[in-house]
Scaffold this active site. Structure first.
Site, PDB file in Angstrom:
ATOM      1  N   SER A  67       3.592   2.833   2.737  1.00 21.75           N
ATOM      2  CA  SER A  67       2.774   3.976   2.335  1.00 21.75           C
ATOM      3  C   SER A  67       2.890   4.205   0.829  1.00 21.75           C
ATOM      4  CB  SER A  67       3.213   5.224   3.094  1.00 21.75           C
ATOM      5  OG  SER A  67       4.514   5.579   2.672  1.00 21.75           O
ATOM      6  N   LYS A  68       2.118   5.179   0.386  1.00 22.76           N
ATOM      7  CA  LYS A  68       2.018   5.506  -1.053  1.00 22.76           C
ATOM      8  C   LYS A  68       3.352   5.472  -1.787  1.00 22.76           C
ATOM      9  CE  LYS A  68      -2.307   6.275  -1.780  1.00 22.76           C
ATOM     10  NZ  LYS A  68      -2.632   4.828  -1.800  1.00 22.76           N
ATOM     11  N   ARG A  69       4.389   6.031  -1.140  1.00 22.81           N
ATOM     12  CA  ARG A  69       5.640   6.144  -1.906  1.00 22.81           C
ATOM     13  C   ARG A  69       6.267   4.779  -2.184  1.00 22.81           C
ATOM     14  NH1 ARG A  69      10.066   6.280   1.736  1.00 22.81           N
ATOM     15  NH2 ARG A  69       9.203   6.065   3.830  1.00 22.81           N
TER      16      ARG A  69
ATOM     17  N   GLY B 237       4.452   2.399  -3.462  1.00 25.33           N
ATOM     18  CA  GLY B 237       3.610   1.804  -4.503  1.00 25.33           C
ATOM     19  C   GLY B 237       2.222   1.554  -3.973  1.00 25.33           C
TER      20      GLY B 237
END
Ligand code: GLU
Length: 482
Positions: free
Chosen positions: A249-251, A253
């Site tokens: 997920s986003k966290r 990258g």
């Protein structure tokens, strides 16, 4: 063989979905079958035309061309799930008539309440079949009175055995399968049902997708059977996990194809990387699409989760960059640089970067190190100034040369400078380090001939003057045109 990739236009193309698309593509091409793109837009509230466009653009960019789809059409259209609702509703009516589906009048609040209670008690939420128990008379009366009703599929008793080409025999217990809504009370077909009707009507022979769909697959298999089959072959590949074991997920990258494109990865590297993710292929790892098509098959896919390894993607991208023809590399490098960057500078910096570049998105920062360095810190300035005589000499050499130097001409100029310095007892380092500091304000960076070729004459002279005389002054040198 006919396979389909069926993204929902509710988000941009995730790298994990791109992998699903790639496996479908490779399977179709390998077996000379058809690769179908279908847009699964049953979630009208969250589907967006712009997202559909972006998904198509991302697939094109990756080079995964489809044979049939919403843009190119084909014999099994339309290729948007929402545009096939009439057929899906007709199929649902068939199930209702044969008693394999039933009307459910339960209002949303009741269903939510059932869900909440099940979760609070640690049970998997399931519909309690209250409406299945209604008498035929009552159902008719309420339906005739216009009471809104959804259609539910009556899941037959017993476990479901899914024969999976990657995972073998997968058993899904009946307790996991609540009676799914096949048509909502507003007339909109639900995802599981729409998918089955469409896969059937489109002649899909193999469904290749992530193993997060396994529970859906059990329901869908029952629906295929209820509709009279045939059941397609199933292949559920593993999910892509982050290095910490969680969902990517986003966290962690970049996660979408668009983000990787913006970071400047080559599509060929992403395709190569995604193919290898969970697919074992001997020692050789740098593979182009043609080769993947030739060698890919489902039995090489692993059932265990694949962990996203950014370092490996970087390595593959770097390998691809090194293999590019210099012209192609220069074009890709130059298009990332600020508008107005002189072509001579772009060419020199591109040539300097090719042996070590990881991704094209790094080009602006690399170029800025040479084209727009900060002023040198005092300690470095002092170090360069200690070699003022050398710098004055190289300044004179540069002043007498043309406006732009090719890297080869810059190499010749540096050779002349070194010959001059060696005759006076200077080491190469004593000659070159002050020059590097003067030009880039740093002790490390691209090879000096490329630095000299990336800067026009007046920039080189100005930077040398900044060391030799401080800001605002310049050293008059014979041959200096300024
Ligand atoms: N629209 C579904 C998804 O994006 C498709 C799943 C399927 O392949 O049936 O996950």
């Amino acid at each position: 063989m006919r396979v389909r990739f069926a993204p929902s236009p509710t988000g941009t193309l995730h790298i994990g979905s791109a992998r699903t698309a790639l496996y479908n593509y490779l399977f179709a091409r390998h077996h000379e079958g058809k690769f179908v793109l279908r847009i699964d837009d049953t979630d009208a509230a969250r589907s967006r035309a712009a997202l559909e466009e972006s998904i198509l653009a991302d697939l094109h960019w990756l080079g995964l061309e489809w044979d049939e789809g919403p843009d190119v059409g084909g014999p099994f259209g339309p290729y948007r799930q929402s545009e096939r609702a009439e057929r899906q509703r007709a199929a649902a009516d068939g199930l209702l008539a044969s008693g394999q589906a039933y009307r459910c009048f339960c209002p949303e609040e009741r269903l939510q309440d059932l869900r909440r209670r099940a979760l609070a008690e640690g049970r998997t939420p399931r519909y309690d079949r209250r409406c299945l128990a209604l008498s035929a008379d009552e159902v008719r009366r309420r339906a005739d009175a216009g009471e809104p009703a959804a259609l539910r599929f009556r899941v037959p008793a017993g476990e479901v055995v899914v024969d999976d080409l990657i995972r073998g025999r997968v058993v899904i217990g009946a307790e996991a399968l609540s009676d799914p809504i096949i048509v909502r009370s507003d007339g909109a077909p639900g995802y599981n049902f729409a998918t089955v009707v469409d896969d059937r009507d489109m002649g899909i022979t193999h469904v290749i997708r992530g193993d997060d769909h396994l529970t859906n697959t059990a329901r869908q298999q029952l629906l295929f059977i209820a509709l009279g089959g045939p059941v397609p072959s199933w292949a559920h590949h593993s999910m892509v996990l982050a290095p910490d074991g969680g969902k990517l997920s986003k966290r962690h990258g970049a996660t979408s194809v668009a983000e990787f494109r913006d970071l400047g990865y080559l599509p060929a590297a992403i395709v190569n990387y995604l193919a290898l993710l969970g697919w074992s292929h001997g020692e050789e790892e740098v593979l182009d699409l043609d080769r993947l098509v030739r060698e890919f098959d489902l039995d090489g896919l692993s059932a265990s989760p694949a962990v996203f390894d950014a370092a490996k993607l970087d390595w593959l991208d770097h390998e691809r960059i090194m293999a590019l023809a210099p012209d192609e590399h220069r074009r890709r490098f130059a298009e990332r640089l600020p508008a107005g960057t002189p072509p001579q500078a772009a060419a020199a910096l591109a040539a300097a970067a090719q042996p070590s570049l990881v991704r094209y998105g790094d080009a602006p920062a690399l170029a800025a190190e040479v084209l727009a360095p900060p002023p040198p810190p005092d300690a470095l300035r002092a170090r360069a100034l200690a070699a003022a005589a050398q710098l004055a000499h190289v300044r004179a050499l540069r002043a007498a040369a043309p406006e732009w130097l090719t890297p080869a001409a810059a190499r010749d100029l540096l050779a002349a400078y070194r010959a001059w310095g060696t005759a006076r007892g200077c080491t190469a380092r004593e000659l070159l380090m002050p020059l590097r500091i003067a030009l880039t304000s740093a002790e490390h960076g691209p090879e000096l001939p490329f630095v000299l070729a990336a800067l026009d004459r007046s920039s080189v002279l100005a930077r040398l003057d900044l060391i030799l005389t401080g800001p605002g002054e310049s050293t008059p040198t014979p041959g200096d045109p300024s």
